[in-house]
Scaffold this motif. Sequence first.
Motif, PDB file in Angstrom:
ATOM      1  N   ASP A 280       0.824  -1.209   0.000  1.00 40.27           N
ATOM      2  CA  ASP A 280       0.000   0.000   0.000  1.00 40.27           C
ATOM      3  C   ASP A 280       0.861   1.265   0.000  1.00 40.27           C
ATOM      4  O   ASP A 280       0.440   2.312  -0.507  1.00 40.27           O
ATOM      5  N   GLY A 281       2.046   1.169   0.585  1.00 37.07           N
ATOM      6  CA  GLY A 281       2.914   2.337   0.667  1.00 37.07           C
ATOM      7  C   GLY A 281       3.721   2.614  -0.591  1.00 37.07           C
ATOM      8  O   GLY A 281       4.435   3.622  -0.648  1.00 37.07           O
ATOM      9  N   ILE A 282       3.648   1.744  -1.576  1.00 36.94           N
ATOM     10  CA  ILE A 282       4.382   1.959  -2.836  1.00 36.94           C
ATOM     11  C   ILE A 282       3.519   2.799  -3.768  1.00 36.94           C
ATOM     12  O   ILE A 282       2.376   2.435  -4.058  1.00 36.94           O
ATOM     13  N   PRO A 283       4.016   3.911  -4.271  1.00 37.96           N
ATOM     14  CA  PRO A 283       3.207   4.742  -5.183  1.00 37.96           C
ATOM     15  C   PRO A 283       2.811   3.974  -6.439  1.00 37.96           C
ATOM     16  O   PRO A 283       3.618   3.231  -7.022  1.00 37.96           O
ATOM     17  N   LEU A 284       1.594   4.162  -6.854  1.00 34.80           N
ATOM     18  CA  LEU A 284       1.119   3.499  -8.075  1.00 34.80           C
ATOM     19  C   LEU A 284       1.894   3.964  -9.305  1.00 34.80           C
ATOM     20  O   LEU A 284       2.017   3.216 -10.284  1.00 34.80           O
ATOM     21  N   GLU A 285       2.424   5.177  -9.247  1.00 31.55           N
ATOM     22  CA  GLU A 285       3.150   5.709 -10.397  1.00 31.55           C
ATOM     23  C   GLU A 285       4.364   4.851 -10.741  1.00 31.55           C
ATOM     24  O   GLU A 285       4.759   4.752 -11.919  1.00 31.55           O
ATOM     25  N   VAL A 286       4.976   4.229  -9.718  1.00 27.50           N
ATOM     26  CA  VAL A 286       6.133   3.374  -9.974  1.00 27.50           C
ATOM     27  C   VAL A 286       5.735   2.190 -10.843  1.00 27.50           C
ATOM     28  O   VAL A 286       6.421   1.834 -11.817  1.00 27.50           O
ATOM     29  N   GLU A 287       4.608   1.574 -10.526  1.00 26.27           N
ATOM     30  CA  GLU A 287       4.142   0.424 -11.299  1.00 26.27           C
ATOM     31  C   GLU A 287       3.640   0.855 -12.671  1.00 26.27           C
ATOM     32  O   GLU A 287       3.864   0.163 -13.672  1.00 26.27           O
ATOM     33  N   GLU A 288       2.952   1.993 -12.722  1.00 25.36           N
ATOM     34  CA  GLU A 288       2.434   2.453 -14.003  1.00 25.36           C
ATOM     35  C   GLU A 288       3.560   2.756 -14.981  1.00 25.36           C
ATOM     36  O   GLU A 288       3.452   2.470 -16.185  1.00 25.36           O
ATOM     37  N   ALA A 289       4.661   3.305 -14.478  1.00 25.24           N
ATOM     38  CA  ALA A 289       5.798   3.574 -15.359  1.00 25.24           C
ATOM     39  C   ALA A 289       6.358   2.278 -15.928  1.00 25.24           C
ATOM     40  O   ALA A 289       6.732   2.200 -17.113  1.00 25.24           O
ATOM     41  N   ALA A 290       6.419   1.242 -15.102  1.00 25.33           N
ATOM     42  CA  ALA A 290       6.917  -0.046 -15.574  1.00 25.33           C
ATOM     43  C   ALA A 290       5.951  -0.668 -16.578  1.00 25.33           C
ATOM     44  O   ALA A 290       6.384  -1.262 -17.581  1.00 25.33           O
ATOM     45  N   ARG A 291       4.644  -0.519 -16.340  1.00 23.89           N
ATOM     46  CA  ARG A 291       3.664  -1.076 -17.279  1.00 23.89           C
ATOM     47  C   ARG A 291       3.748  -0.367 -18.628  1.00 23.89           C
ATOM     48  O   ARG A 291       3.587  -0.997 -19.690  1.00 23.89           O
ATOM     49  N   ILE A 292       3.985   0.944 -18.611  1.00 24.63           N
ATOM     50  CA  ILE A 292       4.124   1.694 -19.863  1.00 24.63           C
ATOM     51  C   ILE A 292       5.340   1.215 -20.647  1.00 24.63           C
ATOM     52  O   ILE A 292       5.330   1.150 -21.887  1.00 24.63           O
ATOM     53  N   ASP A 293       6.390   0.826 -19.919  1.00 22.72           N
ATOM     54  CA  ASP A 293       7.603   0.322 -20.574  1.00 22.72           C
ATOM     55  C   ASP A 293       7.445  -1.102 -21.079  1.00 22.72           C
ATOM     56  O   ASP A 293       8.392  -1.658 -21.653  1.00 22.72           O
ATOM     57  N   GLY A 294       6.277  -1.710 -20.852  1.00 24.81           N
ATOM     58  CA  GLY A 294       6.016  -3.031 -21.402  1.00 24.81           C
ATOM     59  C   GLY A 294       6.138  -4.182 -20.427  1.00 24.81           C
ATOM     60  O   GLY A 294       6.087  -5.351 -20.851  1.00 24.81           O
ATOM     61  N   CYS A 295       6.298  -3.904 -19.149  1.00 22.40           N
ATOM     62  CA  CYS A 295       6.409  -4.993 -18.163  1.00 22.40           C
ATOM     63  C   CYS A 295       5.041  -5.615 -17.909  1.00 22.40           C
ATOM     64  O   CYS A 295       4.039  -4.903 -17.762  1.00 22.40           O
ATOM     65  N   ALA A 296       5.019  -6.915 -17.860  1.00 20.85           N
ATOM     66  CA  ALA A 296       3.793  -7.607 -17.498  1.00 20.85           C
ATOM     67  C   ALA A 296       3.540  -7.434 -16.008  1.00 20.85           C
ATOM     68  O   ALA A 296       4.438  -7.085 -15.233  1.00 20.85           O
ATOM     69  N   ARG A 297       2.299  -7.709 -15.575  1.00 19.86           N
ATOM     70  CA  ARG A 297       1.937  -7.518 -14.172  1.00 19.86           C
ATOM     71  C   ARG A 297       2.808  -8.360 -13.250  1.00 19.86           C
ATOM     72  O   ARG A 297       3.289  -7.890 -12.216  1.00 19.86           O
ATOM     73  N   ILE A 298       3.053  -9.610 -13.626  1.00 19.15           N
ATOM     74  CA  ILE A 298       3.862 -10.485 -12.775  1.00 19.15           C
ATOM     75  C   ILE A 298       5.302  -9.994 -12.706  1.00 19.15           C
ATOM     76  O   ILE A 298       5.969 -10.117 -11.675  1.00 19.15           O
ATOM     77  N   ASP A 299       5.795  -9.435 -13.814  1.00 24.98           N
ATOM     78  CA  ASP A 299       7.160  -8.884 -13.810  1.00 24.98           C
ATOM     79  C   ASP A 299       7.249  -7.660 -12.900  1.00 24.98           C
ATOM     80  O   ASP A 299       8.268  -7.444 -12.241  1.00 24.98           O
ATOM     81  N   VAL A 300       6.193  -6.878 -12.867  1.00 26.10           N
ATOM     82  CA  VAL A 300       6.168  -5.710 -11.977  1.00 26.10           C
ATOM     83  C   VAL A 300       6.248  -6.173 -10.522  1.00 26.10           C
ATOM     84  O   VAL A 300       6.984  -5.590  -9.716  1.00 26.10           O
ATOM     85  N   VAL A 301       5.500  -7.209 -10.206  1.00 25.48           N
ATOM     86  CA  VAL A 301       5.501  -7.716  -8.827  1.00 25.48           C
ATOM     87  C   VAL A 301       6.881  -8.242  -8.447  1.00 25.48           C
ATOM     88  O   VAL A 301       7.418  -7.918  -7.377  1.00 25.48           O
ATOM     89  N   LEU A 302       7.459  -9.046  -9.338  1.00 26.75           N
ATOM     90  CA  LEU A 302       8.720  -9.718  -8.996  1.00 26.75           C
ATOM     91  C   LEU A 302       9.920  -8.779  -9.061  1.00 26.75           C
ATOM     92  O   LEU A 302      10.826  -8.863  -8.214  1.00 26.75           O
ATOM     93  N   ALA A 303       9.949  -7.895 -10.058  1.00 26.46           N
ATOM     94  CA  ALA A 303      11.143  -7.084 -10.288  1.00 26.46           C
ATOM     95  C   ALA A 303      11.097  -5.720  -9.615  1.00 26.46           C
ATOM     96  O   ALA A 303      12.146  -5.106  -9.391  1.00 26.46           O
TER      97      ALA A 303
END
Length: 276
Positions: free
Chosen positions: A162-185
């Motif tokens: 909950d404390g991780i900003p959503l913007e961090v994940e959204e930036a990774a998704r824009i770069d083409g990372c899959a959801r599972i890759d976002v979680v793991l990496a």
Amino acid sequence: MNASPLSRTLRPLAVLALLGLAVFPIYWMVVTSTTPSSELFAQRPGLLPDLGQIGIYADVFRTIPVARWLWNSFVVAAGTTVLSILLAILPAYTLSRFRFAGLAVLGFALFATQMLPEAMLVVPLYAIFGKLSLLNSLLGLVLANTAFVVPVITWIIKGAIDGIPLEVEEAARIDGCARIDVVLAIVLPLIAPTLAAAAVIAFFHGWNEYVFAQTLISSEQLRTASVGLASFVGELSTPIHAVMAVGVMYTLPAVVFYLFAQRYVVAGMTAGSVKG
């Protein structure tokens, strides 16, 4: 604002006092383990360990299967730790990032599992494990402990996500990372301190657990250290200092694991999540 000289003096003394209170039980166990039985109830007990009696630890290993007990406890604790964290990561991420019907019910159900004491579930678990051929098995003990630990760890990890900003994940998704890759990496490295704390909780639960270990395990070869220590109750043939020596050997691995994990907790807390 600079601290006063009195404050700078009292703080180290307070830390030393708290450290002494925390360490004293272990120190007294060491002293008791090296004190002959004939001197344990003296009017003036010794305050220092008798190094001449240190051979009691070698005697204990020769006469009591302590090494096997400790190994079984380590297998159960390590298995509970790894399996609990693996099973808790994705549910924690789901509770934190997704909104769907029944989310509140799922969260409450996880909390509700902690309302039931282990003793109430021993009989049904015994019946289920009997049908699955998991009785008298360290794997069965790991699964039973994991079932109790996963809900707690799930909520702990969820709070960190909950404390991780959503913007961090959204930036990774824009770069083409899959959801599972976002979680793991991305997510997991950022919550490394929480994972370390969760590992400590899971390890201590698996290491100290007694009810399931006593009920689901009947073979002496698979006995854990907690059950082995409890077996000394009522035995007059085992000297008290030998029992205390076993207690020292049972306590130290858990303390060492905590100190090892604490390094990563502190390191993770001091690391920044985003470099800029």
